[in-house]
Scaffold this active site. Sequence first.
Site, PDB file in Angstrom:
ATOM      1  N   LYS A  98      18.306  -8.436  99.307  1.00 65.59           N
ATOM      2  CA  LYS A  98      19.611  -8.002  98.798  1.00 65.59           C
ATOM      3  C   LYS A  98      19.877  -8.748  97.487  1.00 65.59           C
ATOM      4  O   LYS A  98      19.760  -9.983  97.438  1.00 65.59           O
ATOM      5  CB  LYS A  98      20.700  -8.348  99.802  1.00 65.59           C
ATOM      6  CG  LYS A  98      20.677  -7.462 101.031  1.00 65.59           C
ATOM      7  CD  LYS A  98      21.995  -7.552 101.771  1.00 65.59           C
ATOM      8  CE  LYS A  98      22.080  -6.644 102.979  1.00 65.59           C
ATOM      9  NZ  LYS A  98      20.937  -5.878 103.379  1.00 65.59           N
ATOM     10  N   ASP A 132      17.279  -3.650  98.827  1.00 60.03           N
ATOM     11  CA  ASP A 132      18.292  -2.971  99.637  1.00 60.03           C
ATOM     12  C   ASP A 132      19.427  -2.489  98.729  1.00 60.03           C
ATOM     13  O   ASP A 132      19.597  -2.980  97.620  1.00 60.03           O
ATOM     14  CB  ASP A 132      18.922  -3.953 100.647  1.00 60.03           C
ATOM     15  CG  ASP A 132      17.961  -4.358 101.749  1.00 60.03           C
ATOM     16  OD1 ASP A 132      16.785  -3.950 101.696  1.00 60.03           O
ATOM     17  OD2 ASP A 132      18.395  -5.084 102.647  1.00 60.03           O
ATOM     18  N   GLN A 161      21.646   5.456  99.434  1.00 60.71           N
ATOM     19  CA  GLN A 161      22.503   5.836 100.567  1.00 60.71           C
ATOM     20  C   GLN A 161      22.909   7.309 100.482  1.00 60.71           C
ATOM     21  O   GLN A 161      23.529   7.732  99.502  1.00 60.71           O
ATOM     22  CB  GLN A 161      23.762   4.971 100.564  1.00 60.71           C
ATOM     23  CG  GLN A 161      23.477   3.500 100.814  1.00 60.71           C
ATOM     24  CD  GLN A 161      24.523   2.585 100.197  1.00 60.71           C
ATOM     25  OE1 GLN A 161      25.090   2.893  99.154  1.00 60.71           O
ATOM     26  NE2 GLN A 161      24.772   1.459 100.836  1.00 60.71           N
ATOM     27  N   ARG A 182      13.702   4.292  99.807  1.00 59.59           N
ATOM     28  CA  ARG A 182      14.066   4.274 101.224  1.00 59.59           C
ATOM     29  C   ARG A 182      15.460   4.902 101.353  1.00 59.59           C
ATOM     30  O   ARG A 182      16.446   4.358 100.865  1.00 59.59           O
ATOM     31  CB  ARG A 182      14.110   2.845 101.760  1.00 59.59           C
ATOM     32  CG  ARG A 182      14.472   2.799 103.238  1.00 59.59           C
ATOM     33  CD  ARG A 182      15.188   1.506 103.594  1.00 59.59           C
ATOM     34  NE  ARG A 182      14.391   0.370 103.294  1.00 59.59           N
ATOM     35  CZ  ARG A 182      14.901  -0.840 103.000  1.00 59.59           C
ATOM     36  NH1 ARG A 182      16.193  -1.024 102.933  1.00 59.59           N
ATOM     37  NH2 ARG A 182      14.102  -1.853 102.756  1.00 59.59           N
ATOM     38  N   LYS A 199      30.577  12.418 109.275  1.00 58.21           N
ATOM     39  CA  LYS A 199      29.174  12.126 109.607  1.00 58.21           C
ATOM     40  C   LYS A 199      28.262  13.353 109.447  1.00 58.21           C
ATOM     41  O   LYS A 199      27.151  13.250 108.956  1.00 58.21           O
ATOM     42  CB  LYS A 199      29.114  11.584 111.033  1.00 58.21           C
ATOM     43  CG  LYS A 199      27.739  11.141 111.457  1.00 58.21           C
ATOM     44  CD  LYS A 199      27.798  10.466 112.810  1.00 58.21           C
ATOM     45  CE  LYS A 199      26.471  10.361 113.513  1.00 58.21           C
ATOM     46  NZ  LYS A 199      25.285  10.847 112.869  1.00 58.21           N
ATOM     47  N   HIS A 229      17.612   6.039 112.588  1.00 55.67           N
ATOM     48  CA  HIS A 229      17.284   6.169 114.016  1.00 55.67           C
ATOM     49  C   HIS A 229      17.673   7.546 114.513  1.00 55.67           C
ATOM     50  O   HIS A 229      17.684   7.793 115.720  1.00 55.67           O
ATOM     51  CB  HIS A 229      18.035   5.117 114.835  1.00 55.67           C
ATOM     52  CG  HIS A 229      17.947   3.762 114.222  1.00 55.67           C
ATOM     53  ND1 HIS A 229      18.934   3.242 113.423  1.00 55.67           N
ATOM     54  CD2 HIS A 229      16.955   2.856 114.245  1.00 55.67           C
ATOM     55  CE1 HIS A 229      18.558   2.045 112.991  1.00 55.67           C
ATOM     56  NE2 HIS A 229      17.364   1.795 113.464  1.00 55.67           N
ATOM     57  N   ARG A 291      25.830  -3.605 112.572  1.00 53.34           N
ATOM     58  CA  ARG A 291      25.026  -2.930 113.622  1.00 53.34           C
ATOM     59  C   ARG A 291      25.936  -2.461 114.757  1.00 53.34           C
ATOM     60  O   ARG A 291      25.769  -1.374 115.304  1.00 53.34           O
ATOM     61  CB  ARG A 291      23.958  -3.863 114.206  1.00 53.34           C
ATOM     62  CG  ARG A 291      22.964  -4.428 113.212  1.00 53.34           C
ATOM     63  CD  ARG A 291      22.014  -3.402 112.641  1.00 53.34           C
ATOM     64  NE  ARG A 291      22.501  -2.547 111.591  1.00 53.34           N
ATOM     65  CZ  ARG A 291      22.610  -2.869 110.301  1.00 53.34           C
ATOM     66  NH1 ARG A 291      22.286  -4.044 109.888  1.00 53.34           N
ATOM     67  NH2 ARG A 291      23.057  -1.978 109.430  1.00 53.34           N
TER      68      ARG A 291
END
Length: 309
Positions: A98, A132, A161, A182, A199, A229, A291
Amino acid sequence: MSLARQALLRMSRSRWLAGQMSKRAFARRAVRRFMPGEDPEASLAAAGVLATKGLGTLLTQLGENLTSLDEAAQVRDHYLWLCDRIQALDIPSQPSIKLTQFGLDLSEAACTEYVMAVAARAEATGSFLWVDIEDSSYVDRTLAIFRKLRERHEKVGLALQAYLHRTPADLAALMPLNPAIRLVKGAYAEPPAVAMPVKRDVDKAFASLGEQMLDAAARGEAFPVFGTHDLNLVQHLTDYAVKAGATDGSWEIAMLYGIRAAEQHRLAAEGRRVRTLISYGEHWFPWYMRRLAERPANVWFVMKSLVGG
Ligand SMILES: Cc1cc2nc3c(=O)[nH]c(=O)nc-3n(C[C@H](O)[C@H](O)[C@H](O)COP(=O)(O)OP(=O)(O)OC[C@H]3O[C@@H](n4cnc5c(N)ncnc54)[C@H](O)[C@@H]3O)c2cc1C
């Protein structure tokens, strides 16, 4: 954004809570679900085990916003050491950093110089450096530094993002670099003017950006990594890769340590290239709260740890 998610993201920014929780045994027990240990050697050992199962890894030291450039220089030295350890252990691991940990808030020039040193070492040791992407206030500076890194080093990739309205334009502008990108959904609390609040829209944006990246990968013009995920998206993009002609080695899937572990192994066994992102370090609180915010049901695991489960 759900109230639980908003509350958890607000808590993630509390220094007082970070100080309190870092000392509590139950919180340290709960966080073990997402990281093998605070010590980098624990992460390197876990990376070695995953390598035997055909999974690569991304390694990241968790940190807080810095107060001096001396701290940034220590972070640089840590990652130089990490590149050497990865080479010595001969494991398929890549550092992921970062920029705020390299002093971006204090001096953009020093931050660039420090990250450049790590990019050089990653390249020299046969690894690859990932940058990141942090909250939206850092995106312009992160893109500028990534371009400078790419002027001198090939083995550097950048996270983008999908939730940001600006990302399609950012991706298009980066494409001439034949970039390693990524793609992630985005982990920060952002206003609707900056990021999609719904979302479903973020998922759609991810699929569309992912398809563009796979089309480019099929032409040898990009290296996409899908950091998610979301198994529907993974399946969709896997199918799309076949249609687009992007071969298995030309793109990757990345997931976090401790999340969907069985799926990570299944995907690798099916021939996909999979990387597990392993975090370590003592400053885990804000990261851990993000998380929990991604899946507020995870708070249950904290409650279970509280009662010793
Ligand atoms: C390798 C990697 C690198 C990342 N790098 C960045 C970065 O640089 N910048 C950034 O802003 N964000 C980063 N992220 C975080 C990312 O932005 C999302 O916040 C995070 O991945 C959750 O979104 P999702 O894509 O998994 O999809 P979601 O739709 O949120 O989740 C899909 C499913 O996965 C499961 N799941 C997701 N998260 C969790 C969790 N925490 N615990 C348990 N189950 C879960 C749930 O079952 C959920 O239904 C990264 C994520 C990964 C995997």
